[in-house]
Design a protein around this motif. Structure first.
Motif, PDB file in Angstrom:
ATOM      1  N   ILE A 154       0.847  -1.207   0.000  1.00  0.00           N
ATOM      2  CA  ILE A 154       0.000   0.000   0.000  1.00  0.00           C
ATOM      3  C   ILE A 154       0.874   1.246   0.000  1.00  0.00           C
ATOM      4  N   PHE A 155       1.936   1.220   0.800  1.00  0.00           N
ATOM      5  CA  PHE A 155       2.837   2.365   0.893  1.00  0.00           C
ATOM      6  C   PHE A 155       3.815   2.386  -0.284  1.00  0.00           C
ATOM      7  N   LYS A 156       4.307   1.215  -0.666  1.00  0.00           N
ATOM      8  CA  LYS A 156       5.264   1.134  -1.772  1.00  0.00           C
ATOM      9  C   LYS A 156       4.655   1.662  -3.068  1.00  0.00           C
ATOM     10  N   ASN A 157       3.385   1.303  -3.302  1.00  0.00           N
ATOM     11  CA  ASN A 157       2.728   1.698  -4.552  1.00  0.00           C
ATOM     12  C   ASN A 157       1.939   3.006  -4.427  1.00  0.00           C
ATOM     13  N   LYS A 158       2.041   3.642  -3.253  1.00  0.00           N
ATOM     14  CA  LYS A 158       1.475   4.976  -3.024  1.00  0.00           C
ATOM     15  C   LYS A 158      -0.031   5.042  -3.260  1.00  0.00           C
ATOM     16  N   ALA A 159      -0.727   4.002  -2.785  1.00  0.00           N
ATOM     17  CA  ALA A 159      -2.193   4.054  -2.808  1.00  0.00           C
ATOM     18  C   ALA A 159      -2.652   5.113  -1.811  1.00  0.00           C
ATOM     19  N   LYS A 160      -3.757   5.753  -2.092  1.00  0.00           N
ATOM     20  CA  LYS A 160      -4.277   6.784  -1.192  1.00  0.00           C
ATOM     21  C   LYS A 160      -5.086   6.140  -0.071  1.00  0.00           C
ATOM     22  N   ILE A 161      -4.873   6.664   1.143  1.00  0.00           N
ATOM     23  CA  ILE A 161      -5.466   6.085   2.346  1.00  0.00           C
ATOM     24  C   ILE A 161      -6.367   7.119   3.006  1.00  0.00           C
ATOM     25  N   LEU A 162      -7.630   6.783   3.140  1.00  0.00           N
ATOM     26  CA  LEU A 162      -8.603   7.643   3.821  1.00  0.00           C
ATOM     27  C   LEU A 162      -8.932   6.994   5.161  1.00  0.00           C
ATOM     28  N   VAL A 163      -8.642   7.701   6.246  1.00  0.00           N
ATOM     29  CA  VAL A 163      -8.814   7.145   7.595  1.00  0.00           C
ATOM     30  C   VAL A 163      -9.971   7.859   8.289  1.00  0.00           C
ATOM     31  N   LEU A 164     -10.934   7.092   8.743  1.00  0.00           N
ATOM     32  CA  LEU A 164     -12.143   7.644   9.373  1.00  0.00           C
ATOM     33  C   LEU A 164     -12.125   7.396  10.875  1.00  0.00           C
ATOM     34  N   PHE A 165     -12.355   8.456  11.651  1.00  0.00           N
ATOM     35  CA  PHE A 165     -12.492   8.326  13.098  1.00  0.00           C
ATOM     36  C   PHE A 165     -13.840   8.886  13.542  1.00  0.00           C
ATOM     37  N   GLN A 166     -14.375   8.285  14.589  1.00  0.00           N
ATOM     38  CA  GLN A 166     -15.544   8.811  15.285  1.00  0.00           C
ATOM     39  C   GLN A 166     -15.127   9.071  16.729  1.00  0.00           C
ATOM     40  N   ASN A 167     -15.825   9.975  17.415  1.00  0.00           N
ATOM     41  CA  ASN A 167     -15.437  10.224  18.805  1.00  0.00           C
ATOM     42  C   ASN A 167     -15.493   8.920  19.604  1.00  0.00           C
ATOM     43  N   PRO A 168     -14.574   8.729  20.555  1.00  0.00           N
ATOM     44  CA  PRO A 168     -14.438   7.435  21.224  1.00  0.00           C
ATOM     45  C   PRO A 168     -15.646   7.016  22.054  1.00  0.00           C
ATOM     46  N   LYS A 169     -16.399   7.961  22.581  1.00  0.00           N
ATOM     47  CA  LYS A 169     -17.553   7.583  23.398  1.00  0.00           C
ATOM     48  C   LYS A 169     -18.659   6.968  22.549  1.00  0.00           C
ATOM     49  N   ASP A 170     -18.980   7.597  21.418  1.00  0.00           N
ATOM     50  CA  ASP A 170     -19.983   7.021  20.527  1.00  0.00           C
ATOM     51  C   ASP A 170     -19.495   5.709  19.920  1.00  0.00           C
ATOM     52  N   THR A 171     -18.192   5.625  19.659  1.00  0.00           N
ATOM     53  CA  THR A 171     -17.627   4.384  19.117  1.00  0.00           C
ATOM     54  C   THR A 171     -17.843   3.230  20.082  1.00  0.00           C
ATOM     55  N   ALA A 172     -17.561   3.459  21.355  1.00  0.00           N
ATOM     56  CA  ALA A 172     -17.736   2.401  22.365  1.00  0.00           C
ATOM     57  C   ALA A 172     -19.184   1.960  22.454  1.00  0.00           C
ATOM     58  N   VAL A 173     -20.107   2.900  22.440  1.00  0.00           N
ATOM     59  CA  VAL A 173     -21.533   2.568  22.542  1.00  0.00           C
ATOM     60  C   VAL A 173     -21.997   1.815  21.305  1.00  0.00           C
ATOM     61  N   SER A 174     -21.570   2.228  20.133  1.00  0.00           N
ATOM     62  CA  SER A 174     -21.936   1.544  18.897  1.00  0.00           C
ATOM     63  C   SER A 174     -21.413   0.116  18.892  1.00  0.00           C
ATOM     64  N   PHE A 175     -20.186  -0.071  19.348  1.00  0.00           N
ATOM     65  CA  PHE A 175     -19.571  -1.392  19.426  1.00  0.00           C
ATOM     66  C   PHE A 175     -20.366  -2.280  20.387  1.00  0.00           C
ATOM     67  N   PHE A 176     -20.747  -1.738  21.517  1.00  0.00           N
ATOM     68  CA  PHE A 176     -21.533  -2.483  22.512  1.00  0.00           C
ATOM     69  C   PHE A 176     -22.868  -2.938  21.928  1.00  0.00           C
ATOM     70  N   HIS A 177     -23.566  -2.041  21.251  1.00  0.00           N
ATOM     71  CA  HIS A 177     -24.863  -2.399  20.674  1.00  0.00           C
ATOM     72  C   HIS A 177     -24.725  -3.444  19.574  1.00  0.00           C
ATOM     73  N   PHE A 178     -23.637  -3.386  18.816  1.00  0.00           N
ATOM     74  CA  PHE A 178     -23.427  -4.405  17.777  1.00  0.00           C
ATOM     75  C   PHE A 178     -23.339  -5.783  18.405  1.00  0.00           C
ATOM     76  N   HIS A 179     -22.550  -5.900  19.463  1.00  0.00           N
ATOM     77  CA  HIS A 179     -22.428  -7.194  20.146  1.00  0.00           C
ATOM     78  C   HIS A 179     -23.768  -7.650  20.713  1.00  0.00           C
ATOM     79  N   ASN A 180     -24.509  -6.736  21.263  1.00  0.00           N
ATOM     80  CA  ASN A 180     -25.772  -7.098  21.910  1.00  0.00           C
ATOM     81  C   ASN A 180     -26.894  -7.402  20.921  1.00  0.00           C
ATOM     82  N   ASN A 181     -26.868  -6.745  19.755  1.00  0.00           N
ATOM     83  CA  ASN A 181     -27.991  -6.857  18.825  1.00  0.00           C
ATOM     84  C   ASN A 181     -27.856  -7.964  17.802  1.00  0.00           C
ATOM     85  N   VAL A 182     -26.641  -8.449  17.556  1.00  0.00           N
ATOM     86  CA  VAL A 182     -26.465  -9.586  16.649  1.00  0.00           C
ATOM     87  C   VAL A 182     -26.581 -10.844  17.485  1.00  0.00           C
TER      88      VAL A 182
END
Length: 304
Positions: free
Chosen positions: A129-157
């Protein structure tokens, strides 16, 4: 096309079926010190991944898990469909580290531009990826909402083992004992590369705030030149509700869970004052004063 979509959904269902009967302890295995889910990852696949040959025009989409990258995949697919007039087709699981080792041979047949999605940390990405200079788009969400979303995923599946309580999950999340490891380790590492060539870090909350402007910026980053009308059309199709309405068609039974609410501030429904203080302290140690920390606008999105 319909058969490819059906095969992709079948792959998701197979992964979920692997969770049946597993305990939470059995769900994860460690590779190079980071926990990953046995349902979609394996040592053999990680070893094969090292030989993935990236292309210069690959669209590499990175996020910590449950930060909204599935939404980003939908938007990026629309870039290709709208401007290149071809539909990205792949029956594989959407993340490069997920699936069986021989997937990388099949990926060679996917026409450019390909979408390479991943939850991996910078240091774990294939070197090509780095050798061939592909473009990298990195997405972040605030950590509190991330934790809650992760928790609901585990609980809802229903087939995925879950913690007995939010309190228990929060402890595991803060200690990095969840799939793909620590949010904060992921953030600290990517912050070191925030100014790297061909890398752009974006924030989920900014996507929510002004989707058309974000669509335009993302398209230009990957070298697409949509018209103003095309940008508006892509943004219209990419609203969270529009994506959620088609989620069962695109992602099968898990679609409505992957695209659950999409709101900012959902953490306020679960966090206790003690948990707020613990995460605030963690953010201060790891990210306060950094460029990524500033982009996350922690005081705006993570203060009660």
């Amino acid at each position: 096309m319909a058969e490819d979509k059906k095969t992709f959904v079948d792959e998701i269902n197979k992964a979920l079926a692997k969770s049946e009967g597993l305990t939470l302890k059995d769900l994860l295995f460690s590779y190079h010190g980071t926990p990953y889910p046995v349902t979609v990852c394996s040592v053999e696949t990680f070893q094969a991944l090292e030989n993935l040959e990236a292309r210069r025009d690959d669209m590499v989409l990175v996020s910590y898990t449950k930060c909204g990258v599935n939404w980003l995949i939908q938007i990026s697919s629309d870039f290709i469909f709208t401007t290149v007039q071809s539909k990205p087709v792949s029956a594989e699981l959407p993340f490069i580290e997920c699936g069986v080792p021989d997937k990388y041979q099949r990926m060679k047949q996917i026409p450019s531009p390909r979408i390479l999605a991943t939850h991996l940390n910078y240091d774990c990405l294939p070197k090509s990826i780095f050798k061939n200079k592909a473009k990298i788009l990195v997405l972040f969400q605030n950590p509190k909402d991330t934790a809650v979303s992760f928790f609901h995923f585990h609980n809802n599946v229903s087939s995925v083992p879950s913690d007995s309580s939010w309190v228990e999950f929060f402890s595991e999340f803060m200690n990095g004992k969840v799939g793909w490891g620590s949010y904060f380790d992921h953030a600290v590492t990517w912050n070191k590369h925030i100014a790297d060539e061909n890398t752009m870090i974006i924030i989920y909350e900014d996507l929510k705030e002004d989707l058309p402007a974000s669509v335009k910026q993302r398209a230009e980053f990957f070298g697409f030149s949509p018209t103003a009308e095309q940008i508006q059309a892509i943004a219209h199709r990419a609203t969270f509700q529009a994506v959620k309405d088609k989620a069962e068609e695109t992602h099968g039974a898990v679609g409505s869970i992957l695209f659950r609410r999409g709101v900012v501030g959902d953490w306020k429904n679960l966090f206790s004052e003690a948990q707020n203080q613990e995460m605030d302290a963690k953010f201060k140690v790891c990210l306060e004063g950094t460029k990524l920390g500033a982009k996350l606008k922690y005081d705006v999105y993570c203060k009660a």
